[in-house]
Design a protein around this motif. Structure first.
Motif, PDB file in Angstrom:
ATOM      1  N   GLN A 158       0.830  -1.207   0.000  1.00  0.00           N
ATOM      2  CA  GLN A 158       0.000   0.000   0.000  1.00  0.00           C
ATOM      3  C   GLN A 158       0.865   1.258   0.000  1.00  0.00           C
ATOM      4  N   LEU A 159       1.993   1.194   0.706  1.00  0.00           N
ATOM      5  CA  LEU A 159       2.895   2.336   0.761  1.00  0.00           C
ATOM      6  C   LEU A 159       3.504   2.616  -0.607  1.00  0.00           C
ATOM      7  N   GLU A 160       3.828   1.552  -1.334  1.00  0.00           N
ATOM      8  CA  GLU A 160       4.376   1.719  -2.685  1.00  0.00           C
ATOM      9  C   GLU A 160       3.350   2.357  -3.613  1.00  0.00           C
ATOM     10  N   LYS A 161       2.082   1.959  -3.474  1.00  0.00           N
ATOM     11  CA  LYS A 161       1.026   2.565  -4.282  1.00  0.00           C
ATOM     12  C   LYS A 161       0.879   4.041  -3.953  1.00  0.00           C
ATOM     13  N   LEU A 162       0.960   4.360  -2.655  1.00  0.00           N
ATOM     14  CA  LEU A 162       0.826   5.746  -2.220  1.00  0.00           C
ATOM     15  C   LEU A 162       1.931   6.611  -2.815  1.00  0.00           C
ATOM     16  N   LYS A 163       3.142   6.073  -2.879  1.00  0.00           N
ATOM     17  CA  LYS A 163       4.278   6.822  -3.413  1.00  0.00           C
ATOM     18  C   LYS A 163       4.085   7.203  -4.878  1.00  0.00           C
ATOM     19  N   LYS A 164       3.292   6.393  -5.583  1.00  0.00           N
ATOM     20  CA  LYS A 164       3.113   6.608  -7.021  1.00  0.00           C
ATOM     21  C   LYS A 164       1.835   7.376  -7.351  1.00  0.00           C
ATOM     22  N   GLN A 165       0.979   7.586  -6.367  1.00  0.00           N
ATOM     23  CA  GLN A 165      -0.323   8.186  -6.634  1.00  0.00           C
ATOM     24  C   GLN A 165      -0.257   9.714  -6.623  1.00  0.00           C
ATOM     25  N   PRO A 166      -0.528  10.354  -7.753  1.00  0.00           N
ATOM     26  CA  PRO A 166      -0.513  11.821  -7.779  1.00  0.00           C
ATOM     27  C   PRO A 166      -1.819  12.429  -7.274  1.00  0.00           C
ATOM     28  N   TYR A 167      -1.698  13.551  -6.595  1.00  0.00           N
ATOM     29  CA  TYR A 167      -2.843  14.377  -6.209  1.00  0.00           C
ATOM     30  C   TYR A 167      -2.562  15.779  -6.750  1.00  0.00           C
ATOM     31  N   PRO A 168      -2.720  15.988  -8.034  1.00  0.00           N
ATOM     32  CA  PRO A 168      -2.251  17.214  -8.678  1.00  0.00           C
ATOM     33  C   PRO A 168      -2.946  18.495  -8.239  1.00  0.00           C
ATOM     34  N   GLU A 169      -4.153  18.383  -7.667  1.00  0.00           N
ATOM     35  CA  GLU A 169      -4.910  19.579  -7.303  1.00  0.00           C
ATOM     36  C   GLU A 169      -4.995  19.790  -5.795  1.00  0.00           C
ATOM     37  N   LEU A 170      -4.290  18.977  -5.013  1.00  0.00           N
ATOM     38  CA  LEU A 170      -4.420  19.011  -3.555  1.00  0.00           C
ATOM     39  C   LEU A 170      -3.914  20.331  -2.977  1.00  0.00           C
ATOM     40  N   GLU A 171      -4.763  20.974  -2.148  1.00  0.00           N
ATOM     41  CA  GLU A 171      -4.423  22.249  -1.518  1.00  0.00           C
ATOM     42  C   GLU A 171      -4.327  22.147   0.002  1.00  0.00           C
ATOM     43  N   ILE A 172      -5.119  21.253   0.608  1.00  0.00           N
ATOM     44  CA  ILE A 172      -5.122  21.105   2.068  1.00  0.00           C
ATOM     45  C   ILE A 172      -4.930  19.627   2.408  1.00  0.00           C
TER      46      ILE A 172
END
Length: 369
Positions: A158-172
């Motif tokens: 799950q940590l490896e997936k998190l490392k690759k997952q973009p959140y391009p619009e995240l502000e908070i």
């Protein structure tokens, strides 16, 4: 119903009537944009609403029960443009007879294309793994706000997936009860839009306390912030009291020119700090702020790990003259002593200090959304 032909906001936490049966209900409820409710309300209410209310953009739910409310699941499923979802806990049980979250999260997963605000406060139960949320989080790639106020324990996959997952619009970003590296991974994959990175550093300490790599975790966090968050305005930070950490902190202040507020806590895993150590940390922090704080900087939040002698604080405030008025928030009672109070009032009167607040509880100086 006749007097409100276009109902926009409804708080039905204490509702006792099945309003969807009233005359003119369809016309009135079709326009509903915001709904606040709780899970004590019978499922039939939500099934009834789901026939008319399909354009809800903001849904706030207080979970009052350990059992699943299938009507709420149905209401989520029929929404055509759900943007804002909040799930808060209103009960206190140390056991669950069934998972009240799984079906809710599966329904939310289908709204990933529209959802931009996700706030999840769920009941933590020991030895009960809420793995589904970890699995679906990467799918909410359009999020601008992500707030999770409970334990999320990632395995390696799950940590490896998190490392690759973009959140391009995240502000908070506000993730509590976790390791710094979890937050760092999300920061690295953000699109440079983050304005607020908020958490209670003392909850992070619980996970870092016995970690021999905390110094590196702290350095990694600071570097991820100044490399990936040019727009950051409000920042919680937990650092190791090493020279390298203070150096990197100063780089952050120099590079993040939009920074307005800093909530800073020190964790030293290896020694018992003395009063002199706390004075040394305080002196170093004030020197860094004078040298490198950005123009917009206006607020510092700190606990008893940073102590400022009367002379040190006065010198800092003198050097702060001409800058934006500064607010200070602390839980250290030393600053409500007579000498400090006199000094603070002096610099309040001449506009160097805007606000000074002392609280006995750390929870009072933590950022709130």
């Amino acid at each position: 119903m006749k007097k409100c032909p276009e109902l926009k906001h409804l708080d039905m936490k204490s509702i006792k009537h099945q309003i969807f049966y009233f005359p003119e209900a369809k016309t009135c409820l079709e326009s509903l944009c915001e709904l606040e409710c709780d899970t004590f309300i019978d499922s039939t209410f939500f099934y009834g609403l789901s026939h008319f209310c399909q354009r809800i953009q903001k849904l706030v739910i207080i979970n009052m029960d350990t059992k699943l409310n299938n009507g709420i699941v149905k209401l989520i499923e029929v929404q055509k443009n759900l943007k804002h979802f909040e799930w808060e806990v209103g009960f206190d049980h140390d056991y669950l007879t069934e998972d009240p979250y799984e079906e809710i999260f599966l329904a939310l997963e289908k709204k990933a294309e529209s959802l931009n605000y996700l706030k999840i406060f769920y009941q933590y139960v020991e030895n009960y793994e809420h793995t589904l949320l970890l699995e679906i989080l990467p799918k909410f790639y359009k999020l601008k706000t992500l707030i999770i106020d409970n334990y999320l324990i990632y395995n390696k996959e799950q940590l490896e997936k998190l490392k690759k997952q973009p959140y391009p619009e995240l502000e908070i970003l506000n993730i509590e009860y976790n390791k710094l590296n979890i937050v760092s991974n999300i920061i690295e994959n953000s699109g440079g839009c983050l304005k607020k990175i908020l958490f209670n550093p003392y909850d992070i300490i619980d996970f870092e306390l016995d970690d021999d790599n905390f110094n590196e975790n702290s350095l990694n966090f600071i570097r991820k912030v100044y490399k990936n968050c040019p727009s950051i305005e409000y920042l919680s930070i937990l650092i190791s009291p090493t020279k390298e950490n203070f150096t990197e902190l100063e780089k952050l202040l120099k590079r993040c020119q939009n920074l307005k507020s800093l909530f800073i806590v020190i964790l030293n895993n290896y020694v018992d700090n003395t009063y002199e150590d706390y004075l040394k940390y305080g002196e170093e922090l004030l020197k860094i702020l004078i040298r490198s704080a950005p123009t917009n900087f206006k607020e510092i939040r700190f606990d008893s790990e940073f102590k400022f002698s009367l002379e040190m604080l006065e010198e800092f405030l003198e050097n702060w003259r001409g800058r934006r008025a500064l607010s200070l928030f602390t839980t250290d009672p030393i600053y409500i002593g007579e000498d400090y109070t006199e000094l603070i009032n002096k610099y309040k009167s001449n506009g160097v200090i805007k606000d000074f607040e002392y609280s006995r509880y750390v929870g009072s100086i933590i950022y709130r959304i």
